[in-house]
Design a protein around this motif. Structure first.
Motif, PDB file in Angstrom:
ATOM      1  N   THR A  55      -0.674  -6.380  -1.754  1.00  0.00           N
ATOM      2  CA  THR A  55      -1.409  -5.491  -2.660  1.00  0.00           C
ATOM      3  C   THR A  55      -2.899  -5.424  -2.347  1.00  0.00           C
ATOM      4  O   THR A  55      -3.611  -4.580  -2.904  1.00  0.00           O
ATOM      5  CB  THR A  55      -1.250  -5.969  -4.109  1.00  0.00           C
ATOM      6  OG1 THR A  55      -1.770  -7.306  -4.208  1.00  0.00           O
ATOM      7  CG2 THR A  55       0.209  -5.988  -4.532  1.00  0.00           C
ATOM      8  N   GLU A  62      -4.746  -2.056  -0.866  1.00  0.00           N
ATOM      9  CA  GLU A  62      -4.698  -0.880  -1.740  1.00  0.00           C
ATOM     10  C   GLU A  62      -5.448  -1.084  -3.045  1.00  0.00           C
ATOM     11  O   GLU A  62      -6.151  -0.190  -3.520  1.00  0.00           O
ATOM     12  CB  GLU A  62      -3.238  -0.524  -2.041  1.00  0.00           C
ATOM     13  CG  GLU A  62      -3.057   0.684  -2.936  1.00  0.00           C
ATOM     14  CD  GLU A  62      -3.362   1.998  -2.244  1.00  0.00           C
ATOM     15  OE1 GLU A  62      -3.493   3.012  -2.939  1.00  0.00           O
ATOM     16  OE2 GLU A  62      -3.471   2.011  -1.000  1.00  0.00           O
ATOM     17  N   TRP A  63      -5.321  -2.283  -3.648  1.00  0.00           N
ATOM     18  CA  TRP A  63      -5.823  -2.468  -5.008  1.00  0.00           C
ATOM     19  C   TRP A  63      -6.933  -3.506  -5.120  1.00  0.00           C
ATOM     20  O   TRP A  63      -7.459  -3.734  -6.209  1.00  0.00           O
ATOM     21  CB  TRP A  63      -4.665  -2.855  -5.936  1.00  0.00           C
ATOM     22  CG  TRP A  63      -3.575  -1.845  -5.926  1.00  0.00           C
ATOM     23  CD1 TRP A  63      -2.343  -1.951  -5.364  1.00  0.00           C
ATOM     24  CD2 TRP A  63      -3.631  -0.525  -6.491  1.00  0.00           C
ATOM     25  NE1 TRP A  63      -1.612  -0.799  -5.535  1.00  0.00           N
ATOM     26  CE2 TRP A  63      -2.387   0.104  -6.231  1.00  0.00           C
ATOM     27  CE3 TRP A  63      -4.606   0.198  -7.189  1.00  0.00           C
ATOM     28  CZ2 TRP A  63      -2.101   1.403  -6.652  1.00  0.00           C
ATOM     29  CZ3 TRP A  63      -4.314   1.488  -7.591  1.00  0.00           C
ATOM     30  CH2 TRP A  63      -3.083   2.069  -7.331  1.00  0.00           C
ATOM     31  N   TRP A  85      -1.364  -8.489  -9.707  1.00  0.00           N
ATOM     32  CA  TRP A  85      -0.900  -7.104  -9.798  1.00  0.00           C
ATOM     33  C   TRP A  85       0.483  -7.098 -10.420  1.00  0.00           C
ATOM     34  O   TRP A  85       1.309  -7.971 -10.125  1.00  0.00           O
ATOM     35  CB  TRP A  85      -0.864  -6.468  -8.409  1.00  0.00           C
ATOM     36  CG  TRP A  85      -0.709  -4.981  -8.409  1.00  0.00           C
ATOM     37  CD1 TRP A  85       0.313  -4.260  -7.852  1.00  0.00           C
ATOM     38  CD2 TRP A  85      -1.608  -4.024  -8.963  1.00  0.00           C
ATOM     39  NE1 TRP A  85       0.097  -2.911  -8.030  1.00  0.00           N
ATOM     40  CE2 TRP A  85      -1.076  -2.732  -8.722  1.00  0.00           C
ATOM     41  CE3 TRP A  85      -2.809  -4.118  -9.670  1.00  0.00           C
ATOM     42  CZ2 TRP A  85      -1.703  -1.559  -9.138  1.00  0.00           C
ATOM     43  CZ3 TRP A  85      -3.442  -2.947 -10.094  1.00  0.00           C
ATOM     44  CH2 TRP A  85      -2.891  -1.690  -9.821  1.00  0.00           C
ATOM     45  N   ASP A  87       4.008  -2.111 -11.077  1.00  0.00           N
ATOM     46  CA  ASP A  87       3.240  -1.303 -10.129  1.00  0.00           C
ATOM     47  C   ASP A  87       3.608  -1.645  -8.689  1.00  0.00           C
ATOM     48  O   ASP A  87       3.543  -0.778  -7.812  1.00  0.00           O
ATOM     49  CB  ASP A  87       1.745  -1.490 -10.376  1.00  0.00           C
ATOM     50  CG  ASP A  87       1.301  -0.877 -11.699  1.00  0.00           C
ATOM     51  OD1 ASP A  87       1.801   0.211 -12.029  1.00  0.00           O
ATOM     52  OD2 ASP A  87       0.479  -1.496 -12.402  1.00  0.00           O
ATOM     53  N   ASP A 138       4.843   1.071  -5.963  1.00  0.00           N
ATOM     54  CA  ASP A 138       4.204   1.190  -4.653  1.00  0.00           C
ATOM     55  C   ASP A 138       5.172   0.992  -3.496  1.00  0.00           C
ATOM     56  O   ASP A 138       4.790   1.123  -2.339  1.00  0.00           O
ATOM     57  CB  ASP A 138       3.067   0.158  -4.530  1.00  0.00           C
ATOM     58  CG  ASP A 138       1.859   0.541  -5.362  1.00  0.00           C
ATOM     59  OD1 ASP A 138       1.639   1.747  -5.571  1.00  0.00           O
ATOM     60  OD2 ASP A 138       1.125  -0.361  -5.798  1.00  0.00           O
ATOM     61  N   SER A 171      -3.577   5.157 -11.805  1.00  0.00           N
ATOM     62  CA  SER A 171      -3.498   5.748 -10.471  1.00  0.00           C
ATOM     63  C   SER A 171      -2.053   5.896 -10.022  1.00  0.00           C
ATOM     64  O   SER A 171      -1.688   6.884  -9.378  1.00  0.00           O
ATOM     65  CB  SER A 171      -4.274   4.897  -9.464  1.00  0.00           C
ATOM     66  OG  SER A 171      -5.651   4.969  -9.707  1.00  0.00           O
ATOM     67  N   TYR A 210     -14.520  -1.563  -5.770  1.00  0.00           N
ATOM     68  CA  TYR A 210     -13.654  -0.629  -6.479  1.00  0.00           C
ATOM     69  C   TYR A 210     -13.875  -0.680  -7.991  1.00  0.00           C
ATOM     70  O   TYR A 210     -13.961  -1.764  -8.578  1.00  0.00           O
ATOM     71  CB  TYR A 210     -12.186  -0.977  -6.237  1.00  0.00           C
ATOM     72  CG  TYR A 210     -11.605  -0.561  -4.914  1.00  0.00           C
ATOM     73  CD1 TYR A 210     -12.297   0.256  -4.032  1.00  0.00           C
ATOM     74  CD2 TYR A 210     -10.338  -0.989  -4.539  1.00  0.00           C
ATOM     75  CE1 TYR A 210     -11.742   0.633  -2.823  1.00  0.00           C
ATOM     76  CE2 TYR A 210      -9.766  -0.624  -3.330  1.00  0.00           C
ATOM     77  CZ  TYR A 210     -10.484   0.190  -2.469  1.00  0.00           C
ATOM     78  OH  TYR A 210      -9.933   0.561  -1.280  1.00  0.00           O
ATOM     79  N   GLU A 218      -9.165  -0.976 -12.085  1.00  0.00           N
ATOM     80  CA  GLU A 218      -8.021  -0.196 -12.573  1.00  0.00           C
ATOM     81  C   GLU A 218      -7.411  -0.897 -13.789  1.00  0.00           C
ATOM     82  O   GLU A 218      -7.149  -2.101 -13.768  1.00  0.00           O
ATOM     83  CB  GLU A 218      -6.961  -0.101 -11.474  1.00  0.00           C
ATOM     84  CG  GLU A 218      -5.826   0.819 -11.792  1.00  0.00           C
ATOM     85  CD  GLU A 218      -6.102   2.255 -11.379  1.00  0.00           C
ATOM     86  OE1 GLU A 218      -5.355   3.136 -11.829  1.00  0.00           O
ATOM     87  OE2 GLU A 218      -7.052   2.481 -10.623  1.00  0.00           O
ATOM     88  N   ASN A 248     -11.513   4.523 -12.209  1.00  0.00           N
ATOM     89  CA  ASN A 248     -10.545   4.832 -11.173  1.00  0.00           C
ATOM     90  C   ASN A 248     -11.303   4.967  -9.861  1.00  0.00           C
ATOM     91  O   ASN A 248     -12.229   5.772  -9.769  1.00  0.00           O
ATOM     92  CB  ASN A 248      -9.828   6.134 -11.545  1.00  0.00           C
ATOM     93  CG  ASN A 248      -8.769   6.546 -10.574  1.00  0.00           C
ATOM     94  OD1 ASN A 248      -8.904   7.563  -9.911  1.00  0.00           O
ATOM     95  ND2 ASN A 248      -7.702   5.777 -10.483  1.00  0.00           N
TER      96      ASN A 248
END
Length: 666
Positions: free
Chosen positions: A308, A311-312, A319, A323, A327, A349, A607, A610, A646
């Motif tokens: 993960t 991407e996150w 995570w 989700d 994914d 997202s 980031y 989220e 986001n």
């Protein structure tokens, strides 16, 4: 035969730490501290062997090379540098003094129709949307960095053996899934001259097959720290899982677990309905699902822990399993879940991308820095001498003149290295006709301008300190917006023969300082040519995700940020060299011989966080902290991707459009 060492350590000299490369043009100045030494030792993973104490070398003046005043060409440590963070941190720690004391602030006499705080894509888009509705408006944009674009950062290199500049991205990668873009976001791209269909030609979609390079996700580096021995597993086409893992450092039980997980996952939640399964997955992390529900052993758990991360920006332990299922991560096919639509407990997202399978080809050589550059040129046409217009082709090789960004005659002025320190209405927010904007200038003093309107497009964690008029509930909500830290390193190598020899283009590491390493995307446009010959120099991009396991993502982000902001460039460099030697050594790679330049883009504030289960209990019913944090206050509106929250470019654009609308339509 001698037993293979657990840690393939190398001395600094063997790694090339004493080699002359482009790496220290911009030194971070904290390497001599004891805390930095401790942090870097943790980063590198292996005890330093060698000729000098690399983790604590003294900071010293470095000669500035020709062209070093052009930010994209600066190498070494970039991104959230100590210079960019010094004033924000002083404000946070109440070390700047009273920014509202008029005796300590010099009034510039400047008044603007709009002041934008933050020159990322959201801030630049705010200025653009405002000017589109008010073509003659005077605008000032402030930013604490020496470069515009926020995370959309451009890195340039001039390696030997290449006649043309080599361009990389130091942050935002691509126009991700443009099919979900709003009308406003799509409209902005069109206004900037970006034709998405052109990427179908500009991105060489046959490049990887031409060199027989394995698909992304089919190369995993088993680290000795997790499995007792380093091993690079490259999965070629038509290779079975058993063959792929045949030589991996796994026990028979561990190998059997992974074959089951990847090829024959069972229904490990029998007797539950589809909704009951998904609800339970939402309340379980992916790691806990693998261990406690699927019954996987620690080897399988270790194999998946970084899935993960890229991407996150969080590990699998942080995570949700729901989700992870969405994914497409392994372990869920046997549950026979209905995938016709997203579940209400999926992350935002995940829900908005559901059913959209856009190819990942909408990428400029500098990532979305080209969008930022196009915005700046639209706002300040003289920023590129001799170019009245720019589009997606001409912007790629355009050289911006940064001395033109803040000229008095400009309708829009972009003032870099000038962090805002205070935003306050001249009177009651409900009745004031202007906002007092205080900022710290490059002369070391506080200055003040005034504005009819303000868009606060900086990080929300700073907004709580800049906007002292905010009600306490809104300041607390801004504090919640703790961004996930990321490290984007661009490593220029003399050739990419080791990648061709090993048959891969992308490596996922099982753990450690770096989540992935990959060859730069094969994009050529506007006269720029991506390397085509494996003997040519190329950029290897490495992404580090420092958030630790075992705590809520918001708290993990704070812990990681405190760690990485004390690591000097040399610590990152040593880790890069050692990691690439370990992963690419069997292909003939030698860090000392092959590395020509390194730029580390350190995003302590990366980031936008989220909202996701199981950590955010208010999701999805709300209200969310972002909804509270983005409330307009008098003549000040709030933008930035934190306002969603986001971490995507279209979100930054949409928040800018909303903020400008709030100012002009109220």
């Amino acid at each position: 035969m001698a037993e293979e060492p657990r840690c393939p350590a190398s001395s600094d000299r063997e790694l090339g730490m004493d080699a002359k490369i482009s790496r220290r043009d911009f030194f971070d100045g904290v390497a001599a501290t004891a805390v930095a030494g401790a942090a870097v030792t943790a980063l590198a993973g292996c005890a330093p062997g060698g000729d000098r104490p690399w983790a604590a070398s003294p900071a010293s003046p470095v000669a500035v090379p020709d062209g070093a005043d052009y930010p994209p060409e600066l190498t070494g440590l970039r991104g959230n540098t100590p210079q960019a963070l010094s004033i924000p941190h002083a404000i946070r720690d109440n070390r700047l003094g009273s920014v509202t004391n008029t005796a300590s602030v010099e009034d510039t006499g400047e008044h603007y129709d709009l002041v934008v705080v933050g020159a990322g894509i959201s801030g630049l888009a705010s200025a653009y949307f405002y000017r589109k509705r008010n073509p003659g408006a005077k605008v000032l944009i402030l930013d604490n960095h020496d470069e515009f674009g926020g995370h959309a950062r451009r890195n340039e290199f001039h390696p030997e053996g290449r006649d043309q500049v080599l361009i990389g991205y130091g942050g935002t990668q691509a126009i991700d899934t443009p099919s979900v873009y709003s009308t406003e976001a799509k409209g902005l791209l069109t206004d900037l001259g970006i034709d998405l269909k052109k990427f179908e030609k500009y991105f060489d979609q046959k490049f990887y097959d031409k060199f027989k390079l394995a698909e992304e996700g089919d190369t995993v580096f088993f680290r000795y720290e997790d499995f007792g021995r380093d091993h690079l597993a490259v999965r070629s086409k038509d290779m079975s899982t058993e063959d792929w893992l045949a030589d991996a450092p796994l026990t028979d039980e561990g190998r059997a677990d992974l074959v089951t997980l990847l090829d024959k996952p069972e229904d490990w939640m029998p007797g539950l309905s589809d909704d009951e399964k998904k609800t339970r997955l939402a309340e379980t992390t992916y790691t806990d699902y693998l261990r406690d529900i699927a019954g996987m052993g620690e080897e399988a758990v270790n194999f998946c822990r970084s899935l993960t991360s890229d991407e996150w920006a969080v590990p699998a332990a942080d995570w949700s399993a729901l989700d992870a299922w969405a994914d497409g991560y392994p372990g869920f096919d046997g549950l026979n879940l209905d995938d016709s639509t997203a579940h209400r407990l999926n992350a935002f997202s995940v829900q908005r991308f559901w059913g959209h399978e856009d190819p990942y080809i909408y990428h400029f050589p500098d990532g979305n820095a080209s969008i930022a550059r196009l915005l700046v040129h639209r706002l300040i046409p003289n920023s590129v001498p001799g170019k009245d217009t720019l589009d997606m082709d001409s912007v790629v090789l355009a050289e911006f003149d940064y001395t033109e960004l803040d000229k008095p005659d400009n309708d829009v002025r972009l003032r870099l290295a000038s962090p805002c320190t205070n935003l306050q209405h001249d009177g009651s927010p409900d009745a004031a006709d202007r906002v007092l904007v205080t900022y710290h200038s490059t002369d070391g003093k506080l200055h003040r301008a005034t504005a009819t309107h303000v868009v606060m497009a900086a990080w929300h964690v700073m907004g709580q300190f800049l906007m002292t008029e905010l009600p306490s509930t809104q300041r607390i909500a801004m504090k919640d917006a703790s961004k996930q830290p990321l490290i984007y390193a661009n490593v220029v190598v003399k050739n990419w023969q080791p990648w061709v020899e090993l048959g891969m283009r992308h490596i996922r590491f099982s753990s450690g300082d770096w989540a992935v390493a990959q060859l730069d995307y094969p994009v050529s446009l506007g006269g720029y040519k991506h390397p085509q010959d494996p003997d040519e120099p190329i950029i290897i991009q490495m992404i580090g995700v420092p958030s630790p396991e075992g705590m809520a993502p918001a708290k993990a982000a704070i812990a990681a940020r405190h760690n990485i902001l004390h690591i000097p460039f040399e610590g990152y460099e040593r880790s890069i060299r050692q990691t690439l030697n370990r992963a690419l050594g069997d292909g003939g790679f030698d860090a000392k011989r092959d590395i020509e330049a390194i730029t580390v883009n350190r995003w302590g504030h990366g980031y936008a966080r989220e909202y996701a289960r199981p950590f955010d209990r208010f999701w999805p019913d709300g209200p969310t902290p972002a909804e509270t944090a983005r409330r307009k206050l008098g003549r000040i509106a709030i933008a930035n991707s934190d306002a969603a929250p986001n971490a995507y470019t279209d979100t930054a654009i949409d928040q800018a459009h909303r903020a400008v609308g709030e100012l002009l339509d109220s």
